[in-house]
Design a protein around this motif. Structure first.
Motif, PDB file in Angstrom:
ATOM      1  N   ALA A  11       0.829  -1.204   0.000  1.00  0.00           N
ATOM      2  CA  ALA A  11       0.000   0.000   0.000  1.00  0.00           C
ATOM      3  C   ALA A  11       0.863   1.254   0.000  1.00  0.00           C
ATOM      4  N   LEU A  12       1.965   1.214   0.738  1.00  0.00           N
ATOM      5  CA  LEU A  12       2.875   2.366   0.779  1.00  0.00           C
ATOM      6  C   LEU A  12       3.485   2.612  -0.598  1.00  0.00           C
ATOM      7  N   ILE A  13       3.856   1.543  -1.267  1.00  0.00           N
ATOM      8  CA  ILE A  13       4.429   1.662  -2.605  1.00  0.00           C
ATOM      9  C   ILE A  13       3.414   2.274  -3.569  1.00  0.00           C
ATOM     10  N   GLN A  14       2.188   1.818  -3.514  1.00  0.00           N
ATOM     11  CA  GLN A  14       1.140   2.348  -4.385  1.00  0.00           C
ATOM     12  C   GLN A  14       0.853   3.820  -4.107  1.00  0.00           C
ATOM     13  N   ALA A  15       1.077   4.240  -2.875  1.00  0.00           N
ATOM     14  CA  ALA A  15       0.759   5.616  -2.481  1.00  0.00           C
ATOM     15  C   ALA A  15       1.833   6.623  -2.886  1.00  0.00           C
ATOM     16  N   GLU A  18       5.654   8.882  -7.030  1.00  0.00           N
ATOM     17  CA  GLU A  18       6.675   9.896  -7.307  1.00  0.00           C
ATOM     18  C   GLU A  18       8.052   9.473  -6.804  1.00  0.00           C
ATOM     19  N   LEU A  19       8.089   8.470  -5.929  1.00  0.00           N
ATOM     20  CA  LEU A  19       9.353   8.030  -5.342  1.00  0.00           C
ATOM     21  C   LEU A  19       9.783   6.646  -5.812  1.00  0.00           C
ATOM     22  N   ILE A  20       8.853   5.878  -6.349  1.00  0.00           N
ATOM     23  CA  ILE A  20       9.167   4.497  -6.733  1.00  0.00           C
ATOM     24  C   ILE A  20       8.432   4.128  -8.010  1.00  0.00           C
ATOM     25  N   MET A  21       9.110   3.326  -8.834  1.00  0.00           N
ATOM     26  CA  MET A  21       8.499   2.795 -10.046  1.00  0.00           C
ATOM     27  C   MET A  21       8.490   1.277  -9.951  1.00  0.00           C
ATOM     28  N   VAL A  22       7.399   0.677 -10.379  1.00  0.00           N
ATOM     29  CA  VAL A  22       7.236  -0.772 -10.331  1.00  0.00           C
ATOM     30  C   VAL A  22       7.204  -1.309 -11.756  1.00  0.00           C
ATOM     31  N   ASN A  23       8.224  -2.094 -12.108  1.00  0.00           N
ATOM     32  CA  ASN A  23       8.325  -2.697 -13.438  1.00  0.00           C
ATOM     33  C   ASN A  23       8.058  -1.702 -14.570  1.00  0.00           C
ATOM     34  N   PRO A  24       8.827  -0.640 -14.664  1.00  0.00           N
ATOM     35  CA  PRO A  24       8.613   0.334 -15.746  1.00  0.00           C
ATOM     36  C   PRO A  24       8.931  -0.277 -17.098  1.00  0.00           C
ATOM     37  N   SER A  25       8.149   0.031 -18.087  1.00  0.00           N
ATOM     38  CA  SER A  25       8.337  -0.575 -19.398  1.00  0.00           C
ATOM     39  C   SER A  25       8.978   0.366 -20.405  1.00  0.00           C
ATOM     40  N   GLN A  26       8.938   1.663 -20.131  1.00  0.00           N
ATOM     41  CA  GLN A  26       9.447   2.613 -21.126  1.00  0.00           C
ATOM     42  C   GLN A  26      10.325   3.695 -20.496  1.00  0.00           C
ATOM     43  N   ALA A  73       8.769  -6.265   0.520  1.00  0.00           N
ATOM     44  CA  ALA A  73       9.022  -5.942   1.930  1.00  0.00           C
ATOM     45  C   ALA A  73      10.256  -5.052   2.073  1.00  0.00           C
ATOM     46  N   ALA A  74      11.322  -5.387   1.356  1.00  0.00           N
ATOM     47  CA  ALA A  74      12.548  -4.595   1.430  1.00  0.00           C
ATOM     48  C   ALA A  74      12.319  -3.189   0.890  1.00  0.00           C
ATOM     49  N   LEU A  75      11.644  -3.086  -0.244  1.00  0.00           N
ATOM     50  CA  LEU A  75      11.368  -1.770  -0.826  1.00  0.00           C
ATOM     51  C   LEU A  75      10.488  -0.936   0.093  1.00  0.00           C
ATOM     52  N   GLY A  76       9.567  -1.585   0.748  1.00  0.00           N
ATOM     53  CA  GLY A  76       8.722  -0.869   1.692  1.00  0.00           C
ATOM     54  C   GLY A  76       9.533  -0.234   2.810  1.00  0.00           C
ATOM     55  N   MET A  77      10.546  -0.947   3.268  1.00  0.00           N
ATOM     56  CA  MET A  77      11.391  -0.430   4.340  1.00  0.00           C
ATOM     57  C   MET A  77      12.237   0.749   3.869  1.00  0.00           C
ATOM     58  N   ILE A  78      12.735   0.669   2.629  1.00  0.00           N
ATOM     59  CA  ILE A  78      13.489   1.807   2.082  1.00  0.00           C
ATOM     60  C   ILE A  78      12.560   2.999   1.870  1.00  0.00           C
ATOM     61  N   LEU A  79      11.405   2.719   1.276  1.00  0.00           N
ATOM     62  CA  LEU A  79      10.462   3.788   0.943  1.00  0.00           C
ATOM     63  C   LEU A  79       9.961   4.500   2.191  1.00  0.00           C
ATOM     64  N   LYS A  80       9.739   3.755   3.254  1.00  0.00           N
ATOM     65  CA  LYS A  80       9.279   4.358   4.509  1.00  0.00           C
ATOM     66  C   LYS A  80      10.261   5.424   4.989  1.00  0.00           C
ATOM     67  N   GLN A  81      11.540   5.157   4.844  1.00  0.00           N
ATOM     68  CA  GLN A  81      12.563   6.133   5.243  1.00  0.00           C
ATOM     69  C   GLN A  81      12.647   7.290   4.246  1.00  0.00           C
ATOM     70  N   GLN A  82      12.504   6.965   2.965  1.00  0.00           N
ATOM     71  CA  GLN A  82      12.593   8.003   1.942  1.00  0.00           C
ATOM     72  C   GLN A  82      11.408   8.962   2.008  1.00  0.00           C
ATOM     73  N   VAL A  83      10.252   8.481   2.405  1.00  0.00           N
ATOM     74  CA  VAL A  83       9.090   9.360   2.588  1.00  0.00           C
ATOM     75  C   VAL A  83       9.407  10.424   3.637  1.00  0.00           C
ATOM     76  N   GLN A  94      11.311  -1.235  -8.397  1.00  0.00           N
ATOM     77  CA  GLN A  94      11.014  -2.645  -8.154  1.00  0.00           C
ATOM     78  C   GLN A  94      11.044  -3.378  -9.488  1.00  0.00           C
ATOM     79  N   ALA A  95      12.049  -4.221  -9.669  1.00  0.00           N
ATOM     80  CA  ALA A  95      12.199  -4.947 -10.920  1.00  0.00           C
ATOM     81  C   ALA A  95      13.232  -6.055 -10.730  1.00  0.00           C
ATOM     82  N   ASN A  96      13.295  -6.946 -11.699  1.00  0.00           N
ATOM     83  CA  ASN A  96      14.221  -8.065 -11.662  1.00  0.00           C
ATOM     84  C   ASN A  96      15.527  -7.695 -12.340  1.00  0.00           C
ATOM     85  N   GLY A  97      16.645  -8.054 -11.723  1.00  0.00           N
ATOM     86  CA  GLY A  97      17.955  -7.723 -12.263  1.00  0.00           C
ATOM     87  C   GLY A  97      18.249  -8.350 -13.614  1.00  0.00           C
ATOM     88  N   ARG A  98      17.512  -9.379 -13.970  1.00  0.00           N
ATOM     89  CA  ARG A  98      17.731 -10.022 -15.273  1.00  0.00           C
ATOM     90  C   ARG A  98      17.248  -9.141 -16.422  1.00  0.00           C
TER      91      ARG A  98
END
Length: 214
Positions: A11-15, A18-26, A73-83, A94-98
């Motif tokens: 929920a924090l990530i969705q909110a 402006e601070l996080i992108m989830v699987n950006p395609s472009q 979970a890890a991103l949530g912990m980083i984002l909580k501090q960045q907020v 949030q994405a896969n290193g591959r």
């Protein structure tokens, strides 16, 4: 290592788009648009709970940083501090290193940090190691000319593998330390959560810095 589920993280990530992108395609080639200033762009692949990247961004306002992690979970912990901190030079991803070559354009990244990556000790999992040739090929694409890789681990086997893999791929080593905390880089070293844990137990921290040859 997978963290315990944080029910509030998604929920924090969705909110905070402006601070996080989830699987950006472009976003390849457009990451500077996410920052107020166009500055050298550095990437940490596998940021964990974020201690390293948060301190790095605070100490280096002249550089833009991306914290890339797959675990919610890890991103949530980083984002909580960045907020709370609202560091203008830090974005989360949030994405896969591959998928690095799909996320970044050639030469878009100036430095790449690999901190305490999963060692994947079984031979059949070699290609999952972040210093395996299939990953090094991607790094060579997204890093700028003379762009540097910095790698830290407590795992001797992974370190020895990484030295051989990087050497065989044709990288040039700028620094190699068998005990980072007793090296010339110790004074300016920013630690990770795992690094603090292992060093307190007396475990040496292995380090290499390398770049691709012209």
């Amino acid at each position: 290592m997978r963290l315990r589920n944080k029910p509030w993280a998604a929920a924090l990530i969705q909110a905070h788009p402006e601070l996080i992108m989830v699987n950006p395609s472009q976003m390849a080639g457009k990451w500077q648009q996410r920052f107020p200033k166009k500055q050298p762009l550095e990437l940490e692949l596998g940021s964990g709970k974020g201690k390293f990247i948060l301190e790095k961004a605070q100490q280096n306002p002249q550089t833009n940083f991306i914290a890339m992690e797959i675990q919610t979970a890890a991103l949530g912990m980083i984002l909580k501090q960045q907020v709370e901190l609202q560091l203008p030079n830090l974005q989360l991803l949030q994405a896969n290193g591959r998928e690095l070559v799909n996320l970044f354009s050639p030469n878009e990244i100036q430095k790449l940090y690999l901190n305490f990556s999963d060692p994947w000790p079984k031979t059949r999992h070699t290609k999952r190691r972040l210093t395996a040739p299939n990953f090094l090929e991607q790094y060579q694409t997204i890093l700028s000319p003379q762009g540097e890789i910095e790698f830290k681990t407590d795992n001797q086997g992974l370190f020895e593998y990484s030295l051989c893999s990087c050497n065989n791929f044709g990288l040039e080593f700028d620094d190699v330390f068998l005990n980072l905390h007793h090296s010339e880089r110790a004074a300016n070293n920013i630690t990770t959560e795992y690094e603090d844990k292992f060093s307190k137990k007396g475990q040496p921290i292995y380090f290499l810095a390398a770049h691709f040859k012209d």
